[in-house]
Design a protein around this motif. Structure first.
Motif, mmCIF file in Angstrom:
data_model
loop_
_atom_site.group_PDB
_atom_site.id
_atom_site.type_symbol
_atom_site.label_atom_id
_atom_site.label_comp_id
_atom_site.label_asym_id
_atom_site.label_seq_id
_atom_site.Cartn_x
_atom_site.Cartn_y
_atom_site.Cartn_z
ATOM 1 N N ARG A 1 -36.335 0.548 20.346
ATOM 2 C CA ARG A 1 -35.186 0.863 19.506
ATOM 3 C C ARG A 1 -35.332 0.187 18.155
ATOM 4 O O ARG A 1 -35.875 -0.916 18.051
ATOM 5 N N GLY B 1 -35.773 -4.715 20.392
ATOM 6 C CA GLY B 1 -36.220 -3.485 19.753
ATOM 7 C C GLY B 1 -37.637 -3.139 20.161
ATOM 8 O O GLY B 1 -37.939 -1.979 20.485
ATOM 9 N N SER C 1 -28.095 4.265 17.670
ATOM 10 C CA SER C 1 -28.925 3.448 18.573
ATOM 11 C C SER C 1 -29.645 2.286 17.917
ATOM 12 O O SER C 1 -30.777 1.975 18.271
#
Length: 184
Positions: A42, A37, A87
């Motif tokens: 993300r 991430g 996502s």
């Protein structure tokens, strides 16, 4: 899932495009999701933490007060709720595969990555059993591992070995594989 590029060069995924990390307790699912991430910008979530937020109790408290079925019910509700988001990198609780419906939900919403290792790989990471209510003692671990491993294998789109690797190495390998497939 359709993938297209916009004029700025970013990859745009149509529909739900989560990446779910599954594996035995201590496999590093949360660490790998968090590292990816940060690396790819993300959002990441942890299903156990989402259940705790929804229920206003820790996983251990839910197990103690209401039992495993109540926890699994809450886990499935949380998983269904992820369909409204896009996502995410999702670290899943070790037992999420106990319900066939959960595997189907994850497959419908994205890609499932199994962080695979031997039992000793996972046990090295378990610091305390207080956050692992499925295990009353470490003596229970081999049977639970043998029960769950084929469940992880059955739902996995991608399998990554964690044996002999650091969490950073596993995250790098996962990042490369997922990037090559156009998923990150």
């Amino acid at each position: 899932m359709q993938v297209s590029s916009n004029r700025k060069g970013y990859v745009s995924h149509e529909g739900c495009d989560h990446i779910f990390f599954v594996g035995f307790l201590g496999a590093g699912k949360s660490t790998v999701a968090r590292n990816l991430g940060r690396l790819f910008g993300r959002a990441y979530v942890d299903t156990d933490r989402l259940v705790e937020l929804a229920c206003h109790e820790s996983v251990a408290q839910i197990y103690e007060a209401e039992g495993e079925n109540a926890f699994r019910d809450a886990e499935t509700v949380v998983l269904r709720g992820l369909a409204r988001r896009k996502s995410l990198l999702v670290s899943c609780g070790g037992g999420i595969v106990e319900r066939r419906e959960n595997g189907q939900l994850m497959a419908h919403m994205g890609t499932i990555v199994f962080l695979d290792g031997c039992l000793d790989d996972s046990l090295r990471q378990i610091r305390s059993l207080s956050r692992r209510p499925e295990l009353t003692t470490l003596d229970d671990a081999p049977a639970l591992y043998e029960h769950r491993r084929p469940l992880y294998e059955a739902v996995a789109d991608v399998t990554i070995s964690i044996t002999g690797k650091t969490f950073d190495e596993v995250a790098q390998e996962a990042g490369c594989i997922l990037w090559e497939r156009g998923l990150l």
